[in-house]
Design a protein around this motif. Structure first.
Motif, PDB file in Angstrom:
ATOM      1  N   ILE A  41     -57.539  48.027 -51.732  1.00  0.00           N
ATOM      2  CA  ILE A  41     -56.969  46.940 -50.943  1.00  0.00           C
ATOM      3  C   ILE A  41     -56.038  46.144 -51.851  1.00  0.00           C
ATOM      4  O   ILE A  41     -56.402  45.784 -52.978  1.00  0.00           O
ATOM      5  N   GLU A  79     -53.361  41.978 -48.839  1.00  0.00           N
ATOM      6  CA  GLU A  79     -54.110  42.425 -47.667  1.00  0.00           C
ATOM      7  C   GLU A  79     -55.436  41.675 -47.571  1.00  0.00           C
ATOM      8  O   GLU A  79     -56.000  41.266 -48.602  1.00  0.00           O
ATOM      9  N   LYS A  86     -59.367  46.028 -44.734  1.00  0.00           N
ATOM     10  CA  LYS A  86     -58.958  47.417 -44.635  1.00  0.00           C
ATOM     11  C   LYS A  86     -60.138  48.263 -44.181  1.00  0.00           C
ATOM     12  O   LYS A  86     -61.294  47.970 -44.517  1.00  0.00           O
TER      13      LYS A  86
END
Lengths: 117, 112
Positions: free
Chosen positions: B49, B53, B56
């Motif tokens: 990740i 972000e 995920k």
């Protein structure tokens, strides 16, 4: 996918002798290789980082003369434990980092269990 | 040196239950990765990740990242006995030479 071969998978040696561990990237060129040490039920501790053709960078507290690292080519790095002693007994793991843009991240070898008697 | 702590250190659950483990880190990162290790073996990459972000997914795995708290979590849903392993988070910071720095790990036991 990326494969890293580490040999031997286990080795028993006498105190005072030297042991060499090989780490090969089989299907990609490893720009950087890393060597880790792991004690039972503990995490991986980074020992050193090696780039092809240059001297390895050792982490603080790791003896350069005891743990010799050679990264002679883009597919091979070796770790030699010199004058091994029982306290060097551990699980050693290498990791190779290829071209990230080509999908090669960090690939680990299967590890070498060293027992010094 | 280790990057940080993983919590819990050990986890025992029944097959079918979810397993959640957390990882905290200390420095800035470019990405955070989760790995799995079966006893006495090498590491298998599970998921990466990036620092920009927040969440995920990959199959039964869900990873979250909170950079303000410097923490991440790994959720394994509908666990199986084959999920029994140690799980490690690892961070990458490019300015530190792209080295992977590992957390302490969580040993997960999934009972059939």
């Amino acid at each position: 996918g990326a494969v890293v071969s580490q040999h031997p998978s286990w080795v028993i040696c006498k105190s005072g002798t030297s042991v060499k561990i090989e780490c090969r990237s089989l299907d990609f060129q490893a720009t950087t290789m890393f060597w880790y040490r792991q004690f039972p039920k503990q995490s991986l501790m980074l020992m050193a980082t090696s780039n092809e053709g240059s001297k390895a960078t050792y982490e603080q507290g790791v003896e350069k003369d005891k743990f010799l690292i050679n990264h002679a080519s883009l597919t091979l790095s070796t770790l030699t434990v010199t004058s091994a002693h029982p306290e060097d007994s551990s699980f050693y793991i290498c990791s190779a980092r290829g071209n990230v843009r080509r999908g090669y991240g960090y690939t680990f070898g299967s590890g070498t269990r060293l027992t010094v008697v | 040196s280790q990057q940080g702590e993983e919590d819990p250190q050990a986890l025992s659950i029944q097959e079918g239950e979810n397993a959640t483990m957390n990882c905290s880190y200390k420095t800035s990162i470019n990405n955070l990765q989760w790995y799995r290790q079966n006893s006495g073996r090498g590491l298998v990459h599970l998921i990466l990740i990036r620092s920009n972000e927040r969440e995920k997914h990959s199959g039964r795995l869900r990873v979250t990242l909170d950079t303000s708290k410097k923490s991440s979590s790994l959720l394994i849903t509908a666990s199986r006995a084959a999920d029994t392993a140690s799980y490690f988070c690892a961070t990458v910071f490019k300015a530190a030479g792209n080295k992977l720095t590992f957390g302490g790990g969580t040993r997960v036991l999934v009972k059939p």
